[in-house]
Design a protein around this motif. Structure first.
Motif, short mmCIF file in Angstrom:
data_model
loop_
_atom_site.label_atom_id
_atom_site.label_comp_id
_atom_site.label_asym_id
_atom_site.label_seq_id
_atom_site.Cartn_x
_atom_site.Cartn_y
_atom_site.Cartn_z
N PHE A 163 0.84 -1.20 0.00
CA PHE A 163 0.00 0.00 0.00
C PHE A 163 0.87 1.25 0.00
O PHE A 163 0.65 2.17 -0.80
N LEU A 164 1.87 1.28 0.87
CA LEU A 164 2.73 2.46 0.97
C LEU A 164 3.54 2.66 -0.30
O LEU A 164 3.66 3.79 -0.80
N LEU A 165 4.07 1.55 -0.86
CA LEU A 165 4.89 1.68 -2.07
C LEU A 165 4.05 2.13 -3.25
O LEU A 165 4.45 3.02 -4.01
N LEU A 166 2.85 1.56 -3.40
CA LEU A 166 1.96 1.97 -4.49
C LEU A 166 1.56 3.42 -4.33
O LEU A 166 1.50 4.18 -5.31
N ALA A 167 1.28 3.82 -3.08
CA ALA A 167 0.90 5.22 -2.85
C ALA A 167 2.02 6.15 -3.25
O ALA A 167 1.78 7.20 -3.86
N VAL A 203 -5.29 1.91 -11.49
CA VAL A 203 -4.49 0.69 -11.66
C VAL A 203 -3.89 0.29 -10.32
O VAL A 203 -3.90 -0.89 -9.94
N LEU A 204 -3.35 1.28 -9.60
CA LEU A 204 -2.73 0.98 -8.31
C LEU A 204 -3.77 0.44 -7.35
O LEU A 204 -3.52 -0.52 -6.60
N LEU A 205 -4.97 1.02 -7.37
CA LEU A 205 -6.05 0.57 -6.50
C LEU A 205 -6.42 -0.88 -6.81
O LEU A 205 -6.56 -1.71 -5.91
N VAL A 206 -6.54 -1.17 -8.13
CA VAL A 206 -6.87 -2.54 -8.54
C VAL A 206 -5.79 -3.51 -8.08
O VAL A 206 -6.08 -4.58 -7.55
N ALA A 207 -4.52 -3.10 -8.26
CA ALA A 207 -3.41 -3.97 -7.84
C ALA A 207 -3.52 -4.26 -6.35
O ALA A 207 -3.36 -5.41 -5.91
#
Lengths: 181, 135
Positions: free
Chosen positions: B56-60, B74-78
């Motif tokens: 979560f932190l890295l995607l954010a 896309v990040l949310l879906v991942a």
């Protein structure tokens, strides 16, 4: 086994989700792309038939947001706790497998509770008894009876939160009665 | 450089730097847990869970750095797929691990599943005896 037709309304959350994934993967939310995505979603949902998810018929957005925030907070707190345990306690950590009887008998609710409880570090669903809706949970760093009670309470509280978000009216009424008692 | 823009940029950079370091720390925690925890079940905790927060932190921070709105879905879906699959894999490995006795019983303070599994195993053995014949 007969295939029960599911109404479009029941299928709608799945279709919306599929269209959202489609748009996200193309990184294109223009109407044309979404329409094509919707078409594919309907075809996919018809061709690859899955047992319908029986929703409770209600969904509280306010409760869902509150639940999500509490959930994220717990994940953060518990992640650091597991990190601390890994570094400080390591091989000496003691665990327990605890049976927790849930209130709800709906598959969706048992699954959702199991998911949420598994995502919070320090607890893991080992076994599910669907007939009695009992979750057997492996808890990290459970040292004594008090910790077992805490873990059980945590699971029951999580389920209560999920019932408030999307449980059926009966479950909600039962929950309110239980709290009032 | 425009000072107003760089002010916002500094905040974004700082937040994403913190997110990245904490996210990497979570992955490190998972690695340390894998090495230090005594049995399969407790290792499952370390192997699966810190990823939820770490990812979560890295995607954010990826989202913050790219600074375009269309990467967020896309990040949310991942992340949501991660949320959906992690408990299932943890459960499958944990369940198999418990039944094949890849755990240290002496480290369990309570075990409320043992009797249930034992009962099921006895019942299955009894059924096998009844129907035993050339397979």
């Amino acid at each position: 086994m007969s295939r029960r037709r599911i109404s479009l309304r029941q299928e709608l959350p799945l279709l919306v989700w599929l269209v959202f994934v489609w748009g996200a993967l193309w990184q294109d939310f223009s109407p044309g792309n979404l329409l094509f995505g919707a078409l594919i979603a309907v075809v996919v949902a018809r061709l690859f038939y899955l047992p319908p998810v029986e929703l409770g018929g209600r969904f509280s957005i306010v409760r869902a947001v509150a639940f999500a925030i509490v959930f994220l907070g717990k994940v953060v707190a518990a992640s650091f706790q597991v990190l601390y345990l890994a570094v400080a306690r390591g091989p000496k950590v003691t665990n327990a497998v605890v049976a927790v009887q849930l209130r709800s008998h709906s598959d969706l609710m048992v699954t959702a509770t199991g998911h949420v409880i598994s995502l919070i570090p320090g607890s893991l669903v080992v076994e599910v008894d669907r007939s009695t809706s009992t979750l057997y949970i492996h808890g990290l760093n459970v040292r004594n009876g008090e910790d077992v009670m805490n873990l059980r309470k945590e699971v029951r509280d999580t389920e209560a939160g999920l019932i408030r978000v999307m449980g059926t009216k009966d479950e909600l009424a039962a929950l309110k009665q239980e709290e009032g008692a | 450089m425009n000072p107003e823009v760089s002010g916002v940029d500094t905040v974004i950079d700082t937040v994403s730097a913190v997110f990245m370091v904490v996210g990497a720390l979570m992955s490190l925690g998972a690695a340390v847990g894998l090495l230090r925890f005594p049995d399969l079940m407790s290792r499952m905790h370390a192997a699966t869970k810190p990823q939820v927060l770490g990812l979560f932190l890295l995607l954010a921070s990826v989202g913050l750095q790219l600074g375009t709105w269309w990467v967020w879905p896309v990040l949310l879906v991942a992340w949501i797929f991660q949320l959906l699959t992690v408990p299932v894999s943890a459960h499958m490995v944990g369940r198999a691990g418990y039944r094949t006795k890849h755990l240290h019983k002496e480290l369990l303070t309570t075990d409320e599943l043992e009797a249930v599994v034992q009962k099921a195993a006895d019942k299955r053995d009894a059924d096998d005896d009844e129907t035993s014949g050339p397979a």
